[in-house]
Enzyme design. Sequence first.
Site, PDB file in Angstrom:
ATOM      1  N   HIS A   1       0.740  -1.202   0.164  1.00 54.80           N
ATOM      2  CA  HIS A   1       0.047  -0.017  -0.045  1.00 54.80           C
ATOM      3  C   HIS A   1       0.732   1.091  -0.100  1.00 54.80           C
ATOM      4  O   HIS A   1       0.189   2.164  -0.059  1.00 54.80           O
ATOM      5  CB  HIS A   1      -0.897  -0.105   1.289  1.00 54.80           C
ATOM      6  CG  HIS A   1      -0.456   0.086   2.611  1.00 54.80           C
ATOM      7  ND1 HIS A   1      -1.092   0.661   3.557  1.00 54.80           N
ATOM      8  CD2 HIS A   1       0.760  -0.317   3.083  1.00 54.80           C
ATOM      9  CE1 HIS A   1      -0.323   0.530   4.756  1.00 54.80           C
ATOM     10  NE2 HIS A   1       0.634  -0.160   4.292  1.00 54.80           N
ATOM     11  N   HIS A   2       2.145   1.220   0.209  1.00 54.22           N
ATOM     12  CA  HIS A   2       2.836   2.473  -0.008  1.00 54.22           C
ATOM     13  C   HIS A   2       3.459   2.645  -1.080  1.00 54.22           C
ATOM     14  O   HIS A   2       4.121   3.885  -1.364  1.00 54.22           O
ATOM     15  CB  HIS A   2       4.098   2.300   1.007  1.00 54.22           C
ATOM     16  CG  HIS A   2       3.844   2.261   2.539  1.00 54.22           C
ATOM     17  ND1 HIS A   2       2.794   3.160   3.037  1.00 54.22           N
ATOM     18  CD2 HIS A   2       4.092   1.276   3.418  1.00 54.22           C
ATOM     19  CE1 HIS A   2       2.888   2.830   4.213  1.00 54.22           C
ATOM     20  NE2 HIS A   2       3.320   1.636   4.641  1.00 54.22           N
ATOM     21  N   SER A   3       3.467   1.542  -2.063  1.00 54.85           N
ATOM     22  CA  SER A   3       4.169   1.742  -3.383  1.00 54.85           C
ATOM     23  C   SER A   3       3.423   2.648  -4.338  1.00 54.85           C
ATOM     24  O   SER A   3       2.300   2.567  -4.181  1.00 54.85           O
ATOM     25  CB  SER A   3       4.297   0.080  -4.098  1.00 54.85           C
ATOM     26  OG  SER A   3       4.602   0.349  -5.410  1.00 54.85           O
TER      27      SER A   3
ATOM     28  N   GLN B   1      -0.273   5.919   1.584  1.00 53.35           N
ATOM     29  CA  GLN B   1       0.035   7.140   0.814  1.00 53.35           C
ATOM     30  C   GLN B   1       0.085   6.657  -0.669  1.00 53.35           C
ATOM     31  O   GLN B   1      -0.469   7.489  -1.484  1.00 53.35           O
ATOM     32  CB  GLN B   1       1.201   7.938   1.269  1.00 53.35           C
ATOM     33  CG  GLN B   1       2.417   7.683   0.460  1.00 53.35           C
ATOM     34  CD  GLN B   1       3.131   6.597   1.365  1.00 53.35           C
ATOM     35  OE1 GLN B   1       2.539   5.712   2.288  1.00 53.35           O
ATOM     36  NE2 GLN B   1       4.428   6.538   1.317  1.00 53.35           N
TER      37      GLN B   1
END
Length: 666
Positions: free
Chosen positions: A134-136, A177
């Site tokens: 989910h940060h990629s 993010q």
Amino acid sequence: MGTALVYHEDMTATRLLWDDPECEIECPERLTAALDGLRQRGLEERCLCLSACEASEEELGLVHSPEYIALVQKTQTLDKEELHALSKQYDAVYFHPDTFHCARLAAGAALQLVDAVLTGAVHNGLALVRPPGHHSQRAAANGFCVFNNVAIAAKHAKQKYGLQRILIVDWDVHHGQGIQYIFNDDPSVLYFSWHRYEHGSFWPFLPESDADAVGQGRGQGFTVNLPWNQVGMGNADYLAAFLHVLLPLAFEFDPELVLVSAGFDSAIGDPEGQMQATPECFAHLTQLLQVLAGGRICAVLEGGYHLESLAQSVCMMVQTLLGDPTPPLLGLMVPCQSALESIQSVQTAQAPHWTSLQQNVAPVLSSNTHSPEERSLPLLGESPTGTVAEDSLSPLLDRLCLHPAPPICTAVASTVPGAALCLPPGVLHQEGSVLREETEAWARLHKSRFQDEDLATLGKILCLLDGIMDGQIRNGIATTTALATAATLDVLIQRCLARRAQRVLCVALGQLDRPLDLADDGRILWLNIQGKEAAIRSMFHFSTPLPQTSGGFLSLILGLVLPLAYGFQPDMVLMALGPAHGLQNAQAALLAAMLRSPVGGRILAVVEEESILLLARSLAQALHGETPPSLGPFSKASPEEIQALMFLKARLEARWKLLQVAAPPP
């Protein structure tokens, strides 16, 4: 249709090849611990197990740039020094020669799960993957994440199946993010994330992680950030966030699919999160989501770095996806002051974009609301640094036994033949009865209300209640004549108390008054939904009108009924539909479905005969675990409905703390 578990042992291949204290927690043992937990508890064998396949470069390209995909592909041929040098170009990332293969498997597992759910092969499922995603971002690895598994799955669902409304729930303790950036201007994806923020001082240190980041352009209102500004958030804080922010928005949004970025670093014991939510909380969060999108839930593993807590939390989620009852929640249901402030900031930021938040009631942050430092229950084994001591975590997790499901899920005690009721498969038509003499003894106080046929029915109902309380039956439906409904409910309450139930929640709809001789001693919480005005007779006895709008009805359930139920922590729920109850099919089913969570499914619904043919099937389906039908298009609560809810909240919140959280007025 069942639950899918998507996994591949190759995803354990990547590991850190050099010394890096920040990255060493993302290790292969995370997957093996979770899978071992599922196997030890017999949960894996109950799932449809799918071996993950690699996502194609075209599928990765739904989110990521060709240049970035090529860069990650190149890592297969780099030596250790080159991998280390490349890793240092990103924030909290390490590469390994097997990273490209593992990351493609992780994205592919999410795609396979979406395909299985949307083609109807399974009802829901979990993709057990690493690396997380989910940060990629489009052209950058970040925070252990290489490809954005959930974002790719959402794009795939839109492209291949034409979905127009997808809800992403990110309960990882870090802000996702990457997902936010990808869907920032997209109104077809509603992204909800709670995360440790501490006013921007916690990783990833971004101002756009705060509550006022709501999306851009057409996507305004479709990014929902709930920043936790202190550590130590627990079960009550997470529940408050769901009941007063996420679920109102989700019902209004009406998603066709729910994707969960299932990070369990938000659970107790995790060194990253330093939160206090116990593993069984994730069972409750999962079940609350199951009333959405026809129950189509695809969960994809993100973070989680305390192996025991991770394994327990994964097991809790999977057993709920499989349809098992939720275990009881531990601790007081009292949200802390910091959580209330964060939730209110989200409501303020989102209210211009959502009718469901405009109609709610502003919270009153009373002086006796606890901060994490002032909770009645101390943080378990907390060290001076805010982490949870190992010797306090294991005994806690040992208490979280996975209760076996009752042999019978739902049973019906009725004089109406089962064929006429059109009961769904798996619902038993109750034939047993307690002895006639015992039935007559229980009915003696209400002899004038029971005819001979009523006594026969009462015997069956008492037998059904005993089965639920003994754990042989999960829940049930009983029918009575209109004349005998109130008397039957009184007998059932007395029977519960005689069987040493500590707390019984009665939700009575229609012309059903609380028995006059019932002691107001805190063992019975009586909510009557009838009439035209809200009224409070004690902290355990009150009434409210039945809302006529979908928005008002949802506010009643999410803003009043469930906070009361979770705060009361009942052993048993009696849901009675008496004369002139006014409930429509979808309303009755939704109320029954939502009441399952706080009580582990132990519900007996008593319905007067005139309504049973209309309501039996939908009620049985809801109690049996099927998703209730839609309430229809969302309509804003009327001023009268809002006023009734405001009246009750203002007077009850001093005793029932989960009521304190609600949206500001428009």
